[in-house]
Design an enzyme around this catalytic site. Structure first.
Site, PDB file in Angstrom:
ATOM      1  N   GLU A  84       0.850  -1.092   0.019  1.00 21.31           N
ATOM      2  CA  GLU A  84      -0.014  -0.125  -0.046  1.00 21.31           C
ATOM      3  C   GLU A  84       1.069   1.240   0.077  1.00 21.31           C
ATOM      4  OE1 GLU A  84      -3.453   1.143   0.026  1.00 21.31           O
ATOM      5  OE2 GLU A  84      -2.160   2.815   0.098  1.00 21.31           O
ATOM      6  N   HIS A  93     -33.063  -9.535  23.674  1.00 16.71           N
ATOM      7  CA  HIS A  93     -32.078  -9.760  24.734  1.00 16.71           C
ATOM      8  C   HIS A  93     -31.848 -11.287  25.047  1.00 16.71           C
ATOM      9  CE1 HIS A  93     -29.381  -9.835  28.285  1.00 16.71           C
ATOM     10  NE2 HIS A  93     -30.095 -10.791  28.791  1.00 16.71           N
TER      11      HIS A  93
END
Ligand SMILES: Cc1cc2nc3c(=O)[nH]c(=O)nc-3n(C[C@H](O)[C@H](O)[C@H](O)COP(=O)(O)OP(=O)(O)OC[C@H]3O[C@@H](n4cnc5c(N)ncnc54)[C@H](O)[C@@H]3O)c2cc1C
Length: 488
Positions: free
Chosen positions: A210, A461
């Site tokens: 990169e 939940h």
């Protein structure tokens, strides 16, 4: 000139996600519609050599990697035989799936009475297009409106010629039926990183080269750094601040790549078996012969009306998808398709959707996802904000799932909230199900919800999504302590 064979209300050029959405919506609305694509299989880059093959191979390679970690299963009482990979079988299955999905596109278009042409479309006049197949002079089709959905192609790098043997494009990489021992990638953006993960999981030694000092320039810096550490812990090597100068094949069929270390300004040698060039994509307009009608590529970049998707020179020509400015994502192509069709139906402007902050996902494992502002953007725009961060290790649902061995970085969700109005400005996630957690964040950001709004909502939940609410609560709590995490 060849005779006109057909006249339509709408002709769509290109049948990727943008073209497909435009053609079906146009026909559903009662407009006489045709679609043309130069590929034998419909679905565009997205289906043939983009998202579908990359996500399929990512998933397969991840399972292969997981199956190598047999002790994880043994700890939970499951004994597995050693996993063995046959890449040719994997590719054959992928090809079959792409063909099947291409047929689904085709049958959907026929269900909606869209005429499909196979061939390359080129403008003859602003309302007429010639469709050429196998180089033979073609049919002339006339349309009141022409939607240009021709997509994008890779950006080439001078000195690094793609031969699709040792120096390959992402399309070729995704169709390799073997696993190169050393696979190097030029470019650390999302496409490069996803393909890096595929080959790393399948057993290649993967190096990312990169030229910038960080990967994924559009990512929040904290998220990008965590992603890099995560992938490093899985074995991927990063050469940052490093530029590819040239690549040459030697007598031993090895690729010798000359790299420049930007900091020391010194060249050094790097060897690999395959180098993939992944330095970005550009709009694909070359076969369309736009100069014939006095248009330039610049017109597609600068002169498109965002309300109607129309070119200012020819309002009946509507570019959509990768061929237009902005992020190259399927969802953008689909949303612009709707806008283009709505503008034809209402013969004027239409309400625009919020494209400013598209949701982004890097499908490595665990996944990395984000929407909205990054911290860097907030700082540079002088928007005061505060952060709340929740770690999934404290989430009950997370603790009931199969543990992952190679997660050097603890998964988290970070919520950025505006200090003045408590609006949710950005959400950044690392989690195996980040793509499924992102839509709630995306909704909050694009609808301008506040932290109070999110905290009023009941979450299931146990669920991973509870961590979004928790991080939002943490961000709100810092509001009471303005000296903490508030940057102006
Ligand atoms: C490796 C990879 C992974 C990706 N992953 C994702 C992802 O996870 N999520 C996401 O949202 N996006 C992803 N993308 C991007 C996504 O594929 C594109 O944004 C999307 O395909 C753009 O759709 P489109 O309709 O504009 O064009 P395309 O899908 O590119 O389709 C354009 C079609 O037009 C045809 N065409 C071009 N010129 C002509 C002509 N003159 N005549 C006739 N036909 C023509 C082309 O052959 C092509 O079939 C990925 C891309 C790549 C390369």
């Amino acid at each position: 000139m060849t005779d006109i064979v057909a006249v339509y209300d709408v002709l769509v050029v290109g049948c990727g996600p943008g073209g497909f959405a435009a053609a079906t919506q146009s026909s559903q609305a009662g407009l006489h519609t045709a679609c043309v694509d130069q590929r034998a299989s419909l679905g565009g880059t997205y289906l043939v050599d983009g998202a579908v093959p990359s996500k399929t191979l990512l998933d397969e390679s991840y399972f292969y990697r997981l199956l190598q970690q047999r002790e994880l299963f043994e700890q939970r009482g499951v004994r597995l035989p050693p996993a063995r990979l046959n890449m040719q079988v994997a590719q054959a299955a992928l090809k079959q799936n792409i063909e099947r999905l291409g047929k689904v596109y085709k049958s959907e278009l026929s269900k909606y009475n869209v005429t499909v042409y196979n061939g390359t479309a080129a403008f003859k006049t602003p309302h007429r297009v010639e469709i050429v197949q196998h180089g033979e002079s073609g049919l002339i089709v006339e349309a009141k409106y022409i939607i240009v959905a021709t997509g994008s192609t890779i950006i080439q790098c001078p000195g690094v010629a793609i031969d699709e043997a040792m120096v390959v494009s992402s399309s070729k990489a995704l169709s390799l039926d073997y696993v190169p021992p050393r696979f190097s990638i030029m470019g650390g953006g999302t496409i490069g990183l996803e393909i890096a993960c595929i080959f790393n999981n399948f057993g290649s030694r993967v190096t990312i080269i990169e030229s910038q000092s960080e990967i994924c320039q559009n990512m929040d810096a904290e998220l990008a750094s965590a992603t890099k550490r995560l992938l490093q812990s899985q074995g991927i090597v990063f050469l940052l601040d490093t530029r590819v100068q040239c690549a040459e094949r030697d007598a031993a069929a090895q690729l010798n790549v000359t790299l420049l270390d930007k900091r020391s300004k010194k060249n050094f040698a790097h060897q690999c078996d395959v180098l993939m060039v992944s330095i970005g994509r550009r709009p694909l307009l070359e076969h369309l012969n736009i100069s014939m009608i006095g248009l330039s590529e610049q017109d597609f970049v600068e002169n498109v009306d965002e309300q109607t998707q129309s070119l200012s020179k020819f309002p009946h020509i509507k570019p959509i998808g990768d061929v237009t400015l902005g992020p190259m994502l399927a969802l953008k192509a689909e949303q612009q398709a709707s806008r283009a069709i709505q503008s034809i139906l209402s013969a004027g402007s239409v309400e625009t959707s919020n494209f400013n902050f598209p949701p982004n996902v890097l499908y490595c494992q665990p996944q990395v996802a984000w929407v909205g502002y990054t911290e860097q953007q907030l700082v540079s725009s002088h928007i005061p904000y505060q952060t709340g961060k929740a770690f999934f290790s404290q989430n009950i649902r997370y603790n009931t799932l199969m543990p992952q061995k190679d997660t050097a970085v603890p998964g988290f969700i970070k919520v950025l909230v505006g200090s003045r109005d408590l609006k949710i400005l950005g959400v950044h996630i690392i989690n195996s199900d980040a793509n499924e957690l992102l839509p709630q964040a995306s909704m909050a950001v694009s609808l301008g919800l506040t932290a109070h709004d999110v905290c009023k909502v009941a979450f299931p939940h146990p669920s991973l999504s509870e961590s979004f609410k928790q991080a939002t609560q943490f961000a709100m709590a810092t509001a009471a302590l303005p000296s903490i995490n508030v940057r102006e």
